[in-house]
Design an enzyme around this catalytic site. Structure first.
Site, PDB file in Angstrom:
ATOM      1  N   LYS A 180       8.644  -3.769   4.049  1.00  0.00           N
ATOM      2  CA  LYS A 180       8.743  -5.071   3.387  1.00  0.00           C
ATOM      3  C   LYS A 180       9.765  -5.948   4.110  1.00  0.00           C
ATOM      4  O   LYS A 180      10.756  -5.427   4.611  1.00  0.00           O
ATOM      5  CB  LYS A 180       9.158  -4.890   1.919  1.00  0.00           C
ATOM      6  CG  LYS A 180       8.250  -3.984   1.101  1.00  0.00           C
ATOM      7  CD  LYS A 180       6.889  -4.592   0.873  1.00  0.00           C
ATOM      8  CE  LYS A 180       6.014  -3.666   0.015  1.00  0.00           C
ATOM      9  NZ  LYS A 180       4.678  -4.224  -0.224  1.00  0.00           N
ATOM     10  N   ASP A 208       1.508  -2.622   5.658  1.00  0.00           N
ATOM     11  CA  ASP A 208       0.796  -3.072   4.467  1.00  0.00           C
ATOM     12  C   ASP A 208      -0.595  -3.552   4.860  1.00  0.00           C
ATOM     13  O   ASP A 208      -0.938  -3.658   6.034  1.00  0.00           O
ATOM     14  CB  ASP A 208       1.578  -4.149   3.720  1.00  0.00           C
ATOM     15  CG  ASP A 208       1.555  -3.914   2.209  1.00  0.00           C
ATOM     16  OD1 ASP A 208       0.595  -3.290   1.719  1.00  0.00           O
ATOM     17  OD2 ASP A 208       2.499  -4.339   1.527  1.00  0.00           O
ATOM     18  N   HIS A 298      -6.007   2.160   2.738  1.00  0.00           N
ATOM     19  CA  HIS A 298      -5.454   1.260   1.720  1.00  0.00           C
ATOM     20  C   HIS A 298      -6.633   0.648   0.969  1.00  0.00           C
ATOM     21  O   HIS A 298      -7.571   0.151   1.586  1.00  0.00           O
ATOM     22  CB  HIS A 298      -4.608   0.172   2.380  1.00  0.00           C
ATOM     23  CG  HIS A 298      -3.819  -0.652   1.405  1.00  0.00           C
ATOM     24  ND1 HIS A 298      -4.426  -1.477   0.476  1.00  0.00           N
ATOM     25  CD2 HIS A 298      -2.481  -0.778   1.206  1.00  0.00           C
ATOM     26  CE1 HIS A 298      -3.487  -2.076  -0.246  1.00  0.00           C
ATOM     27  NE2 HIS A 298      -2.302  -1.663   0.170  1.00  0.00           N
ATOM     28  N   HIS A 331      -5.062   5.220  -1.824  1.00  0.00           N
ATOM     29  CA  HIS A 331      -4.222   4.732  -2.914  1.00  0.00           C
ATOM     30  C   HIS A 331      -5.003   4.885  -4.218  1.00  0.00           C
ATOM     31  O   HIS A 331      -6.138   4.415  -4.327  1.00  0.00           O
ATOM     32  CB  HIS A 331      -3.845   3.273  -2.684  1.00  0.00           C
ATOM     33  CG  HIS A 331      -2.923   3.077  -1.523  1.00  0.00           C
ATOM     34  ND1 HIS A 331      -1.674   2.509  -1.653  1.00  0.00           N
ATOM     35  CD2 HIS A 331      -3.051   3.387  -0.209  1.00  0.00           C
ATOM     36  CE1 HIS A 331      -1.079   2.475  -0.464  1.00  0.00           C
ATOM     37  NE2 HIS A 331      -1.903   3.000   0.427  1.00  0.00           N
ATOM     38  N   SER A 383       1.547   3.992  -5.079  1.00  0.00           N
ATOM     39  CA  SER A 383       2.303   2.911  -4.442  1.00  0.00           C
ATOM     40  C   SER A 383       2.259   1.670  -5.315  1.00  0.00           C
ATOM     41  O   SER A 383       1.211   1.311  -5.840  1.00  0.00           O
ATOM     42  CB  SER A 383       1.701   2.613  -3.060  1.00  0.00           C
ATOM     43  OG  SER A 383       2.358   1.548  -2.429  1.00  0.00           O
TER      44      SER A 383
END
Length: 488
Positions: A180, A208, A298, A331, A383
């Site tokens: 991040k 990400d 993801h 995820h 997450s």
């Protein structure tokens, strides 16, 4: 037995092929006496008919439009084994507590589908039928995939067991963090985040979903700095480390180029986004298998069709498709984090990822027994809005075979990134030790963490900063047969 117990109305013989329009239930798509074969693919749809539309006719229309039907009788039906190829709705039940909604059970002959192709499967079961006018809404809730069909897929290229062997890490959840801010960092600063997080005790860091190759950081630059960080962290800690390098790109050629470069740099894992599509996912799975690479998925974009309870596709179905397609990580929700996640429903998702056989468990939203025919297991990833103070809850709800991704819960630590990683690792080790000693780590969780924090300043700071952070909202997607309590 059908709650809506209407007998078969199928018209047969020469009357079946008269020109004109015939209701779907008369065309053979409603067969309440049909017993599904072991080789049938079975779909459970939540059907919401338009006002005034017969629910059985609506369910039969779903069966028809997702298999062989069109809007009128066609003479070419007589050139096929129509009785065999027609999908058959054999049961329609009202949804408990949801007026105007119905569960429709529909069986499809295995020969309707191409072997080993998620794209072909989805073109039928979620193709045109979702735009059908007689329906207000339609949701694919669950599927029973026969062993004969499952065996046509290769499944996850690595699997949980081999991944743990490669990492030499057993007996605890794996720890990760998403870098991040997700956008805007230079390659050098991005690599610094990766190094500090891994050196502090995390097993993985992660790109990400939307970090690909932007003006502020080219993908090649990111890969180079990330792998330098991984190698230095491995040397400093003596542990195998990894960073999920997102190879998502505009074309398959671009993705293969990025994946090959990640391999050349020594990465053990690459990452893709769900939005690349089912064919691309299977293609990257084949590449990962050939190159001994862990493949992280993801689920970017999934909520556009999984979030609403009455329309779209349940995430349990997406999980099944992804286990077939072949990803190693997916995820799957956190329960206690910031993203949608009913506790019982999320448990069902995790079971689909990790179990060799899923028994029917209505309380977890699982409507069918599912035999995975020895396909490798997927590692679920938790997450989104989780922190060290929730460690006992995370282990309770999610178990051991899971990657716990603390992004903000690592990088937002007041003492810095490495301190955030230390806090998470110490919290995890303390909780696993208590569990292995036979203690009630769930009820004693806060005390266990407080005791560990007495000799670990980073954990003490983390518990203080995030002690009041919760995301206790009513879930929008909960099981229909059980009232799920809120998570404290």
């Amino acid at each position: 037995m059908n709650v809506l117990n209407e007998k078969s109305l199928t018209v047969r013989g020469k009357d079946r092929y008269k020109s004109g329009v015939m209701s779907y239930k008369k065309m053979g798509y409603w067969e309440p006496d049909y017993t599904p074969k072991d080789t049938d693919i079975i779909c459970l749809f939540r059907v919401t008919p338009q006002d005034g539309v017969d629910p059985i006719e609506a369910a039969a229309a779903v069966a028809g439009e997702s298999s062989t039907a069109t809007w009128t009788v066609v003479w070419t039906d007589r050139l096929t084994a129509a009785e065999k190829y027609r999908a058959k709705c054999y049961r329609v039940d009202p949804v408990p507590g949801a007026e105007g909604q119905y569960f429709a059970y529909i069986a499809y002959d295995l020969d309707l589908f191409e072997s080993g192709s998620i794209s072909n499967l989805t073109a039928s079961v979620i193709g045109n039928v979702f735009g059908f006018k007689p329906l207000k809404a339609l949701r694919l809730e669950d599927m029973r995939l026969p062993v004969a069909y499952v065996k046509t897929f290769k499944g996850p290229p690595t699997g949980i067991v081999v991944e743990r062997e490669r990492l030499d890490k057993f007996g605890r959840p794996l720890l990760g963090a998403t870098v991040k801010p997700k956008l805007g960092l230079s390659g050098r600063n991005y690599g610094r985040v990766v190094y500090e997080a891994l050196k502090g005790g995390l097993d993985f860091t992660k790109d990400d979903e939307n970090i690909n190759s932007q003006p502020f950081m080219h993908w090649r630059e990111r890969f180079l700095y990330c792998m330098e960080a991984v190698n230095r962290a491995q040397a400093a800690t003596g542990e195998v480390k990894g960073s999920y390098l997102n190879v998502t790109a505009a074309t398959m050629e671009d993705m293969y180029e990025r994946a090959e470069f990640a391999k050349e740099l020594g990465s053990v894992v690459v990452m893709i986004d769900l939005v690349i599509g089912y064919t691309a996912i299977q293609s990257m799975s084949n590449w990962a298998r050939k190159n001994d690479m862990i493949l992280h998925l993801h689920r970017a974009g999934h909520s556009t069709y999984t979030r609403q309870r009455n329309h779209g596709v349940s995430f349990r179905v997406i999980s099944k498709w992804m286990r077939l397609a072949g990803v190693d990580h997916i995820h799957a929700g956190t329960v206690v984090g910031k993203l949608e996640g009913d506790p019982l429903t999320t448990r069902g998702y995790y079971d689909i990822c990790r179990e060799e056989h899923n028994p029917m468990q209505l309380e977890h939203g699982i409507f069918f027994d599912q035999n995975w025919a020895s396909l490798n297991k997927m590692m679920p990833v938790a997450s989104g809005g989780i922190h060290a103070g929730q460690m006992h809850q995370l282990i309770q709800h999610l178990g051991e075979d899971v990657v716990l991704q603390f992004g903000g819960g690592t990088i937002g630590h007041p003492m810095g990134i490495q301190a955030g990683a230390i806090a998470n690792r110490v919290a995890l080790e303390a909780m696993i030790l208590a569990r292995n000693e036979g203690r009630d780590y769930v009820s004693e969780g806060p005390d266990i963490l407080a005791k560990a924090a007495a000799s670990c300043t980073p954990l003490k700071q983390a518990l203080e900063v995030w002690k009041d952070v919760t995301f206790n909202y009513q879930s929008t997607d909960a099981p229909d047969y059980v009232t799920t309590p809120a998570v404290a």
